[in-house]
Every structure is written in C-alpha cells, then in structure tokens.
Design an enzyme around this catalytic site. Structure first.
Site, PDB file in Angstrom:
ATOM      1  N   GLY A  82     -73.150 134.124 -25.099  1.00  0.00           N
ATOM      2  CA  GLY A  82     -71.566 133.401 -25.142  1.00  0.00           C
ATOM      3  C   GLY A  82     -71.953 131.786 -24.935  1.00  0.00           C
ATOM      4  O   GLY A  82     -70.783 131.195 -25.222  1.00  0.00           O
ATOM      5  N   ASP A 241     -78.347 142.837 -18.197  1.00  0.00           N
ATOM      6  CA  ASP A 241     -78.382 141.627 -19.409  1.00  0.00           C
ATOM      7  C   ASP A 241     -79.176 140.341 -18.926  1.00  0.00           C
ATOM      8  O   ASP A 241     -79.177 139.372 -19.639  1.00  0.00           O
ATOM      9  CB  ASP A 241     -77.049 141.064 -19.731  1.00  0.00           C
ATOM     10  CG  ASP A 241     -76.094 140.647 -18.673  1.00  0.00           C
ATOM     11  OD1 ASP A 241     -75.748 141.391 -17.657  1.00  0.00           O
ATOM     12  OD2 ASP A 241     -75.637 139.486 -18.873  1.00  0.00           O
TER      13      ASP A 241
END
Length: 468
Positions: A82, A241
């Site tokens: 992101g 993650d």
C-alpha cells in the site's frame, strides 16, 4: 539501471505495475556505505538518491505486490503493497539477487484509504533497527538509503515525508501464500515453485519439496523469534503479512529493545490486548506458522504431516533459545537444569525490574557486584546456583567473561536513543543517522558512554503506535 525484475515471472494478478510519486526537493539523509560494499553496489550516490526519491529510469518495471494476511488475528483480504514498490533485484557478482524496495512511494491499488507515504521518523527507525539487528547476527531486511523533504504528511501531527530504499532477498510474506491459496491450487503451486526456485533451490531435489519448503520456513521463523527473545527485542506487530518466508525480521513499526526486563512487555500501545507482547512472540510465531500450514493444505493434504512440521517449530524454538541463552550466561556445555536456571533468572529480573542489557553484560565481571544487581534473597539464591553451574564448565574466568561480552551487546538501540536521533534529523542534521549506524555496527565493543548505561526513569519503556 542494472536491476532485473524476476517477480514478473509470476502471473499478472500477483502484482500491479505502479510508478512512485516522487519526493520533490528531497535531501539524502543516509546512505549505507557498508551495505554498498558488501553487495558490490557501484552506482553513483546521485543514482541512488534519484531512485530513493522516486525518480526512476524508464527501463525499470516497479510493481506493487498483492497479498492478504491476518492482522491482530483477523483475516484481511484487501492487503498488498500500500505504500511500497518493488523496483527489482540487484545481482551481486556471485549471482545472488536482492530485492530493492522503495517504501513510502505513494498510493497503489492496495493503499485502501492510506496516502502511501512514509515519514522521516518511521524510516529512521527501520533503517537503524535493521542495521542494529544485522550487527547482532539476527536475520533481517536491511536499508540502503533514506531521503526526506519538506512535503508534509499527517500522522499524529504534521511530519516530514521520507522514503526508504529497503534491501532483502525476498519481500514474499506468509500473506502471499494466504492470498494464493484463496485463488486456488494452481496459483499456490505457482508461488511455491517460484519461491523454491529463487530462494530455496536446494529443495528442488527433495522427495516432497513443498513439505521441505514449509519445514524450512517454519524452522527459520522459530530460530528468528528465539533470537529476538534472547535479545529482549519486541517486534510489536507480528501480523502474517509482516512475516517473511526467509525467516527475517520484516516491517519495522513500534518495535523496542526493552529496558527493564518485563516478561509481558508491550511496545505497541495500539496493542491493547497484548497479542504481540514480548512473552507472546513465540506463541504468535507458532500461530502464524499454523496459518501458513493451512495455506499449504492443497500441496500437503496430510494433516498429520503438517502437524508434525508444526511440532518441529516448537522443538526448534526451544533448542535455539536455550543455546542462545546459555551463551549469554557464559555457558558452553548443555545441562538438563539450564532451562530452570534461565527461567528463575528472568522471573527475578521481571520481579525487580532490572535493566536487561546492562545486567546480562555485567555477568562478565561476576567478582564485582554491579549496582543493577537486585538486593534480594531470590537473586542471591539464583546467583549461588549460577556459580555452582559455572563450576561444571571448562572455561576459565577470562574465557567465560569474553563469551558473555560476545553475546550481550553494550550498544543497544533503545527507543529513547532512536528518538534522540530522530529529533536531530528532523532539525536538518543529515549526518547523524549514519553516525549512529556505524556506532550500532559494533554492538559488543566495550563502551563507557552514557548511551550504554541504565537509562533514566523518564527515558525507559517508551511505547509507540503502529504509525511509527
């Protein structure tokens, strides 16, 4: 620009090509000359500066990776890079490939509601922590450079935008396998084959390469977390993650090398439930490996086989942790009662809130009582048992002292030190970051400076949020 992009061997739904949002009027705040030498990076400083501020040559193919993951125990299907972009891989003369990843590069399709930026405070913390852990022989990503400029980014307040050029063998995370498993067995197999080919080629000839891969990732993870525990290091956000398939320390946020020893220490004040507390890290590592094993289900359908590999995680963690803690205590030869000796010490340090790093290094001079030693009966009882245990060793006093010094750092990146560096950098000092990086590169060197002493009460136990 001599970077390849082997990640494009994977199908296109594994990533999206994205160009960074350059940082205008940026200054180079740090350049890791040691890493440049070790990786034989012969680019000009101006070339690295341009890369790090997001001004890329047209020959590159930057991309944002797609993955998912469990965040604080809850599955999030919308994750991906992101605010970072994989620029490509640098090849060393021996053919080893290292990802170059630009953190803070701007928005991507996976930014959700984020701005894709990073701030100077957070990239300094990652740059220094990764180099500190590397010097302590802890597997970790590293960082090549930092740039920052006048653009304002809002976190808890206005901060300076910055970008970090991160280097590691792979940016593939546990979450990549979670995403691939959701897409189906073909995508999962494709990812597993890619990881084996590029990162674990020694497994290609195994009878069951997928089981061998899962086992290796789990054992590397177990040894990594054992190393964290031995150093009093709290990662703070062990989401799947944030777990590397190389078993490296990955994605630095509100980490801390603890000051006073506290078994349940929480460095992340956003972690209100203590999921990622210091004493929970080994169990969270196992939980994350269970999630990874579940993702491998279609490649390793035998549940008993997967569970056996998870049992090996536990065995690997326990054996490596005991090995590291023995060295910290100046012990070379295993003894059945060592785990009790270690546990009794940690209980004592926790009870009396003793500075972990100063205390452990002080054991190198056992004949000279240190001011940090607890004045208590339980400590005296432990000390007596420890002295009796030393009698079972063959090392002489000097050899034992040196062993302790070699495994208990004098120079530790405590949070108050990191904050001191950040404040100087934010005032415009573009030398301070690499000055401290060099200081941290020799952690076991005897050092009588104020920075190696027990911190003042106001300097201890600083906690940070995930925005760090």
């Amino acid at each position: 620009m001599p970077l390849i992009q082997n990640y494009r061997e994977l199908p296109e739904d594994f990533y999206t090509q994205v160009w960074p949002e350059p940082l205008a009027n940026a200054r180079l705040y740090a350049l890791n000359q040691d890493l440049m030498t070790q990786h034989h990076i012969h680019l000009a400083e101006t070339d690295i500066y341009q890369l790090c501020r997001g001004e890329l040559p047209a020959t590159l193919q930057p991309l944002a990776q797609k993955y998912t993951g469990h965040q604080f125990g809850y599955y999030n299907p919308d994750l991906g890079d992101g605010r970072g972009l994989l620029l490509g891989q640098w090849l060393t003369p021996n053919g080893q490939a290292f990802d170059w990843h630009l953190k803070g590069a701007g928005r991507t399709p996976y930014s959700r509601r984020g701005d894709g930026r990073a701030v100077l405070r957070s990239v300094i913390r990652e740059y220094l922590a990764s180099e500190a852990l590397h010097a302590l022989a802890v597997p970790t990503t590293r960082a090549l450079a930092i740039v920052s400029g006048p653009e304002t980014v809002w976190r808890e307040g206005p901060e300076m935008r910055a970008m970090l050029l991160r280097v590691t063998g792979s940016h593939i995370r546990f979450g990549h396998f979670e995403w691939a498993a959701d897409q189906g067995v073909d995508q999962l197999k494709t990812l597993a084959d890619f990881v084996i080919t590029h990162h674990y080629p020694e497994l290609l000839n195994q009878a069951d390469p997928y089981a061998a891969l899962l086992k290796e990732v789990m054992q590397r993870t177990a040894r990594l977390i054992a190393h964290w525990q031995s150093l009093g290091f709290n990662h703070g956000v062990m989401n799947t993650d944030n777990m590397s398939i190389l078993g490296e320390t990955f994605d630095f946020g509100p980490y801390a090398f603890m000051d006073d020893f506290k078994i349940g220490y929480i460095c992340n004040y956003s972690d209100t439930g203590g999921r990622y507390a210091y004493n929970e890290q080994p169990n969270v590592g196992l939980w994350n490996c269970q999630v990874l094993a579940q993702a491998f289900q279609s490649l390793i359908p035998n549940e008993n086989q997967r569970n056996a590999l998870l049992d090996e995680y536990i065995e690997s963690f326990n054996s490596h942790y005991l090995y590291l803690m023995r060295l910290k205590l100046g012990l070379q030869n295993p003894h059945p009662k060592d785990k009790h000796l270690i546990a009794d010490l940690l209980i004592c340090l926790d009870k009396h809130r003793v500075d972990f790093h100063v205390f452990m290094r002080s054991l190198a001079q056992l004949d000279t009582p240190h001011e940090c030693w607890p004045q208590s009966q339980d400590y005296q009882a432990w000390l007596k048992n420890y002295q009796q245990r030393l009698e079972l060793e063959t090392l002489n006093t000097n050899e034992r002292s040196q062993l302790i010094r070699n495994h208990n750092p004098a120079r530790v990146l405590r949070n108050y030190i990191a904050q001191h560096i950040i404040e100087l950098a934010e005032k415009g000092d573009d030398q301070v970051i690499d000055q401290w990086r060099k200081w941290l590169s020799t952690p076991f060197e005897d050092d009588d400076s104020v920075w190696t002493k027990v911190p003042k009460p106001t300097e201890k136990g600083q906690r940070l949020s995930c925005s760090s």
